[in-house]
Design a protein around this motif. Structure first.
Motif, short mmCIF file in Angstrom:
data_model
loop_
_atom_site.label_atom_id
_atom_site.label_comp_id
_atom_site.label_asym_id
_atom_site.label_seq_id
_atom_site.Cartn_x
_atom_site.Cartn_y
_atom_site.Cartn_z
N ALA A 161 -3.94 2.56 2.12
CA ALA A 161 -2.86 3.23 2.86
C ALA A 161 -3.40 4.45 3.60
O ALA A 161 -2.90 4.78 4.68
N PHE A 162 -4.45 5.10 3.07
CA PHE A 162 -5.00 6.28 3.72
C PHE A 162 -5.74 5.94 5.01
O PHE A 162 -6.08 6.83 5.79
N VAL A 163 -5.96 4.66 5.28
CA VAL A 163 -6.48 4.19 6.57
C VAL A 163 -5.32 3.66 7.41
O VAL A 163 -5.18 4.00 8.58
N LEU A 164 -4.48 2.83 6.82
CA LEU A 164 -3.42 2.17 7.56
C LEU A 164 -2.38 3.14 8.11
O LEU A 164 -1.97 3.02 9.28
N ARG A 165 -1.94 4.09 7.31
CA ARG A 165 -0.88 5.01 7.74
C ARG A 165 -1.32 5.84 8.96
O ARG A 165 -0.62 5.88 9.98
N VAL A 169 -17.49 -5.53 9.73
CA VAL A 169 -16.23 -5.21 10.39
C VAL A 169 -15.49 -6.51 10.65
O VAL A 169 -16.13 -7.52 10.93
N PRO A 170 -14.18 -6.49 10.53
CA PRO A 170 -13.40 -5.36 10.06
C PRO A 170 -13.85 -4.91 8.66
O PRO A 170 -14.38 -5.70 7.88
N HIS A 171 -13.63 -3.63 8.40
CA HIS A 171 -13.99 -3.07 7.10
C HIS A 171 -13.34 -3.91 6.01
O HIS A 171 -12.15 -4.22 6.08
N PRO A 172 -14.12 -4.31 5.01
CA PRO A 172 -13.60 -5.28 4.02
C PRO A 172 -12.46 -4.79 3.14
O PRO A 172 -11.75 -5.60 2.54
N ARG A 173 -12.23 -3.48 3.06
CA ARG A 173 -11.14 -2.97 2.21
C ARG A 173 -10.09 -2.18 2.99
O ARG A 173 -9.16 -1.65 2.40
N ALA A 174 -10.21 -2.11 4.30
CA ALA A 174 -9.26 -1.32 5.09
C ALA A 174 -7.82 -1.78 4.87
O ALA A 174 -6.91 -0.95 4.80
N ILE A 190 -3.66 13.27 7.06
CA ILE A 190 -2.82 13.18 5.87
C ILE A 190 -3.67 13.55 4.66
O ILE A 190 -4.88 13.36 4.66
N GLU A 191 -3.04 14.11 3.65
CA GLU A 191 -3.75 14.45 2.42
C GLU A 191 -3.50 13.37 1.38
O GLU A 191 -2.36 12.93 1.20
N THR A 192 -4.57 12.95 0.71
CA THR A 192 -4.46 11.88 -0.27
C THR A 192 -5.28 12.19 -1.51
O THR A 192 -6.22 13.00 -1.47
N VAL A 193 -4.95 11.50 -2.58
CA VAL A 193 -5.68 11.64 -3.82
C VAL A 193 -7.04 10.95 -3.66
O VAL A 193 -7.17 9.99 -2.90
N LEU A 197 -8.59 14.80 2.94
CA LEU A 197 -7.88 14.87 4.20
C LEU A 197 -8.40 13.67 5.00
O LEU A 197 -9.61 13.50 5.15
N ASN A 198 -7.50 12.79 5.43
CA ASN A 198 -7.86 11.55 6.11
C ASN A 198 -7.21 11.49 7.49
O ASN A 198 -6.09 11.99 7.67
N ALA A 199 -7.90 10.84 8.41
CA ALA A 199 -7.37 10.59 9.75
C ALA A 199 -8.04 9.33 10.28
O ALA A 199 -8.98 8.81 9.67
N VAL A 200 -7.54 8.86 11.40
CA VAL A 200 -8.14 7.70 12.08
C VAL A 200 -8.30 8.06 13.55
O VAL A 200 -7.40 8.64 14.16
N ALA A 201 -9.46 7.69 14.10
CA ALA A 201 -9.73 7.87 15.53
C ALA A 201 -9.86 6.50 16.18
O ALA A 201 -10.51 5.60 15.63
N LEU A 202 -9.23 6.36 17.32
CA LEU A 202 -9.41 5.18 18.16
C LEU A 202 -10.23 5.62 19.36
O LEU A 202 -9.99 6.71 19.90
N LEU A 203 -11.19 4.82 19.74
CA LEU A 203 -12.01 5.17 20.88
C LEU A 203 -12.40 3.95 21.67
O LEU A 203 -12.35 2.83 21.16
#
Length: 175
Positions: free
Chosen positions: A142-146, A133-138, A57-60, A75-81
């Motif tokens: 929204a650019f992490v959560l979405r 962890v968890p990351h204190p501001r996650a 996703i693209e974010t400010v 440009l943001n994304a999340v990877a699960l591993l």
């Protein structure tokens, strides 16, 4: 407060794989190509399997003083591993991947070619000088959560709650 784990920098791998969440972001250079290369590097990590990645996703840009509409967009994304790497070892690998892609740490929350944040490591809670962890501001981003919901609709941030509810709370607060 420092929470000690059975894992440490030089500790052996975990007995069984742990689910880890990594946020990816880039606002300089060839952002999409950099994120693709970072995901490929995550897939090559030792003792790591089943890397799943959200759509980007693209974010400010977010700076210390707030959103910056004039800065290059992220440009943001999340990877699960799944990984057997100890949390500190995984963090070291994320920093190596950042460095391999030209990341230079000049200023906090500055523009960057690549940013990889370890958001969660199973249900672990770690708070020491190198890693929290968890990351204190996650839960505030929204650019992490979405994108996280894109790959795991049932995601939970340990100690914070369901990611979908956290995101809904952010969106309600924005109205």
């Amino acid at each position: 407060m420092s929470v000690r784990l059975a894992h440490g920098i030089g500790d052996p791998p975990a007995d069984r794989p742990v689910s880890a969440v990594v946020a990816l972001g880039a606002n300089l250079g060839a952002r999409a190509e950099t994120l693709d290369a970072a995901v490929a590097a995550l897939r090559r990590l030792p003792l790591t399997t089943d890397v799943r990645v959200s759509a980007p996703i693209e974010t400010v840009a977010l700076t210390l003083s707030g959103e910056d509409e004039n800065a290059p967009r992220y440009l943001n994304a999340v990877a699960l591993l799944q990984t057997r790497l100890a949390p500190a070892t995984l963090l070291d690998q994320l920093h190596r991947i950042e460095s391999d892609h030209g990341r230079v740490r000049r200023e906090r929350w500055g523009d960057r070619t690549l940013d990889l944040d370890l958001i969660a490591y199973g249900d672990e809670r770690i708070d020491d000088e190198r890693l929290t962890v968890p990351h204190p501001r996650a839960h505030e981003r929204a650019f992490v959560l979405r994108p996280w919901l894109d790959v795991d609709p049932d995601a939970i941030i340990p100690g914070r709650g369901r990611v979908d509810a956290l995101l809904a709370g952010l969106e309600d607060g924005a109205s």
